[in-house]
Write an enzyme that holds these catalytic residues in place. Structure first.
Site, PDB file in Angstrom:
ATOM      1  N   LYS A 123      25.686  58.060  -0.613  1.00  7.94           N
ATOM      2  CA  LYS A 123      26.150  58.925   0.475  1.00  7.94           C
ATOM      3  C   LYS A 123      25.060  59.078   1.534  1.00  7.94           C
ATOM      4  O   LYS A 123      25.340  59.034   2.734  1.00  7.94           O
ATOM      5  CB  LYS A 123      26.563  60.292  -0.082  1.00  7.94           C
ATOM      6  CG  LYS A 123      27.845  60.240  -0.905  1.00  7.94           C
ATOM      7  CD  LYS A 123      28.118  61.535  -1.668  1.00  7.94           C
ATOM      8  CE  LYS A 123      29.344  61.356  -2.579  1.00  7.94           C
ATOM      9  NZ  LYS A 123      29.610  62.537  -3.435  1.00  7.94           N
ATOM     10  N   GLN A 167      27.263  67.950  -5.658  1.00  6.98           N
ATOM     11  CA  GLN A 167      27.687  66.763  -6.404  1.00  6.98           C
ATOM     12  C   GLN A 167      28.219  67.188  -7.773  1.00  6.98           C
ATOM     13  O   GLN A 167      27.545  67.884  -8.520  1.00  6.98           O
ATOM     14  CB  GLN A 167      26.495  65.797  -6.565  1.00  6.98           C
ATOM     15  CG  GLN A 167      26.834  64.514  -7.295  1.00  6.98           C
ATOM     16  CD  GLN A 167      27.860  63.651  -6.540  1.00  6.98           C
ATOM     17  OE1 GLN A 167      27.764  63.452  -5.335  1.00  6.98           O
ATOM     18  NE2 GLN A 167      28.855  63.157  -7.266  1.00  6.98           N
ATOM     19  N   ASP A 190      34.121  68.231   1.141  1.00  7.85           N
ATOM     20  CA  ASP A 190      34.809  67.656  -0.015  1.00  7.85           C
ATOM     21  C   ASP A 190      36.262  68.152  -0.095  1.00  7.85           C
ATOM     22  O   ASP A 190      37.079  67.538  -0.779  1.00  7.85           O
ATOM     23  CB  ASP A 190      34.073  68.010  -1.310  1.00  7.85           C
ATOM     24  CG  ASP A 190      33.175  66.866  -1.809  1.00  7.85           C
ATOM     25  OD1 ASP A 190      33.370  65.723  -1.357  1.00  7.85           O
ATOM     26  OD2 ASP A 190      32.304  67.127  -2.651  1.00  7.85           O
TER      27      ASP A 190
END
Lengths: 363, 363
Positions: A123, A167, A190
């Site tokens: 990422k 994460q 997200d």
């Protein structure tokens, strides 16, 4: 761009155009220039059972026919994602030169799980390449909940950070739901916040962010010319981060969606009825050729690392779908790696860009 | 009470009990004494595809077999709802005598739609009977958005009101989404707020309120001894207020859910695969006998008023299901009226009671 969802006739057209126009005035519709996918509310259609889309019509736009000799088309997520990332980089440059601002993404990584480290590294590299600023807060496995919340707070309050992600999975002892709920809604790139999920599910509502993997799956279908409306879609797996939002999203595109899970009887029989199969379980080779209808389109979200000394990194990634069997039955399949994975990263960059554009009111 | 969802073996049992215990400490679990349905997070199960519930086991708990002679059992929502309302009245009395407080419900009714007026009247009468305070703000068809929002604000701020609902549908010119979003989350007894919907969809999350009609449907199934886990369920219709939340709820009970809508091809074929059919379209006799698998359980949410001079009120209510045909195929059917309708009202009272208990921290 709207053509894919406008084949239901006049009624459909009018409804969609009305929604589409209403949305044109909203600042955050910028991402729809980069993607094939329109604002969700523009997909909303009148539920008129007296004017059901007739079957013959749908047959005309069916997925390509197959023969015994067929080898499925490969849906090249890697190349599609690179195209999108290049467009994102252009847009980041335009933003920089117009208003002197750059989008920023912050990632919180807890513990030393190998796969999480790799995902985060990917990422960050992708951010760099697109010109997006990034910061990583690495916390040890032994850290306290307060340390995570404190890192989250710092990023929430930093006006140069427009997207924050934790994460997942976190080490088991943490309450993921509690931690994620502290994430500022406007930075939830997200898209896992329950308010976002509710707005994804509800007709007439537009979430601030669509979760990256489901958004990537839809984009792969649209860019591969796959009709979604009126098709039977099966989503295998119902995780909060992939299976559930993918099923909600497919439903907003007017697929007839069935979610299969571990308590489903005869999942292979149900999967075999589907025109579109999205597999998101994380169990290598769960979906065999016998699970697929000839001509089905298969999106393989599974990523399961297995040791492989012969590979460059010492491991390789397996999907949920038995690729060798699927290519003989399906009309199109995403490979693993190189299918959904790169799209997820591209969608994360796009969500971050959109968040920054919204923050600076930059159109 | 948990038995219905605990038949998946040891793994299931442990997971559910853990969640159940975790929830026992939460103030708002009081409603689970009145209902068969446990907290949603206690339904969450590990998605372990290597330990799938085996088919033989599920066959053992299947819906009763049928013969050609069978007439389906009637699922008597009216009687079940009366039982629940009587228990709610007991609980309201206990609250009054313990802390001197009474739950309060406020309803905003805009315009002069006959059916809306009847629904509101029924809700108010049911409140009176259960000892719940109620207030109705009737606004003319010609009122402004500000007037609605102002009424909403007054109820939001009134500490004696614990549930507020805006009777839907509003006249077309109003933005329902905007108005509903002003409703205080803690008083959203209809459960239509997107945050509630997200928490309904997401595993591990508990909404403050489950929408009344879906909650009533599940309660009817549980009280009729219908196993949900592992069953094929079809929800016909995907409205934000019934179809969508019912499908999300059935999925949290581990049914394999397919949502049929106006763009579904061959809905009758798919419906015929279902063990549980929930019809929520609002189109009289849409679901014929040929849509049903022998032995299916049918929940008819449809309410469609048609003029009938021979009836007491000058009209009668029709459901989505052709009852005369369904009773010859299904193992159990809800009648219309007297099925889901009374349950919806009972669940509204229960949500209001629970909201008041939460407000006063009364266990």
């Amino acid at each position: 761009m709207l053509a894919a969802v406008l084949r239901g006739g006049e009624l459909t057209l009018q409804t969609s155009l009305r929604s589409w126009r209403a949305l044109s005035s909203i600042a955050y519709n910028g991402s729809y220039r980069l993607l094939k996918s329109p604002p969700l509310v523009s997909l909303d259609l009148l539920e008129d059972w007296t004017r059901r889309v007739d079957q013959d019509h749908l047959e005309n736009v069916a997925i390509p026919k197959t023969s015994n000799q067929l080898t499925a088309a490969l849906i090249d997520g890697k190349t599609i994602a690179e195209e999108i990332r290049s467009e994102i980089a252009d847009e980041v440059r335009r933003m920089k030169s117009s208003i002197g601002k750059t989008p920023g993404l912050a990632v919180i990584l807890v513990g030393d799980r190998r796969d999480c480290q790799i995902y985060v590294r990917n990422k960050i590299l992708a951010c760099e390449e697109a010109g997006i600023r990034s910061e990583v807060e690495e916390l040890p496995e032994s850290c306290s909940e307060d340390e995570i919340l404190s890192a989250l707070k710092t990023f929430n309050e930093n006006p140069e950070i427009h997207g924050v992600l934790v994460q997942l999975p976190l080490p088991e002892r943490f309450d993921e739901g509690k931690i994620l709920s502290r994430l500022q809604l406007e930075k939830d790139v997200d898209g896992f916040h329950p308010l976002n999920m509710g707005n994804l599910a509800l007709k007439g509502r537009e979430p601030l962010f669509i979760p990256c993997t489901p958004k990537g799956c839809i984009e792969l279908l649209l860019r591969s010319g796959v009709e979604i409306m009126g098709k039977r879609a099966v989503v295998i797996g119902r995780s909060n981060i992939v299976g559930l939002p993918t099923s909600l999203l497919l439903q907003r595109y007017h697929a007839t969606v069935t979610v299969l899970h571990a308590f489903t009887k005869n999942p292979e029989t149900i999967a075999r009825e589907a025109d579109i199969v999205v597999a998101a379980v994380g169990m290598p080779n769960l979906v065999r050729g016998s699970w697929l209808k000839p001509g089905a389109v298969v999106i393989d979200v599974g990523t399961y690392p297995v040791e492989d000394p012969s590979s460059d990194h010492g491991y390789r990634i397996l999907g949920d779908v038995c690729y060798e069997e699927a290519v003989k039955v399906a009309s199109a399949v995403t490979p693993v790696p190189g299918g959904v994975g790169p799209m997820t990263v591209a969608m994360l960059l796009l969500n971050t860009l959109e968040s920054a554009k919204r923050f600076y009111d930059f159109v």
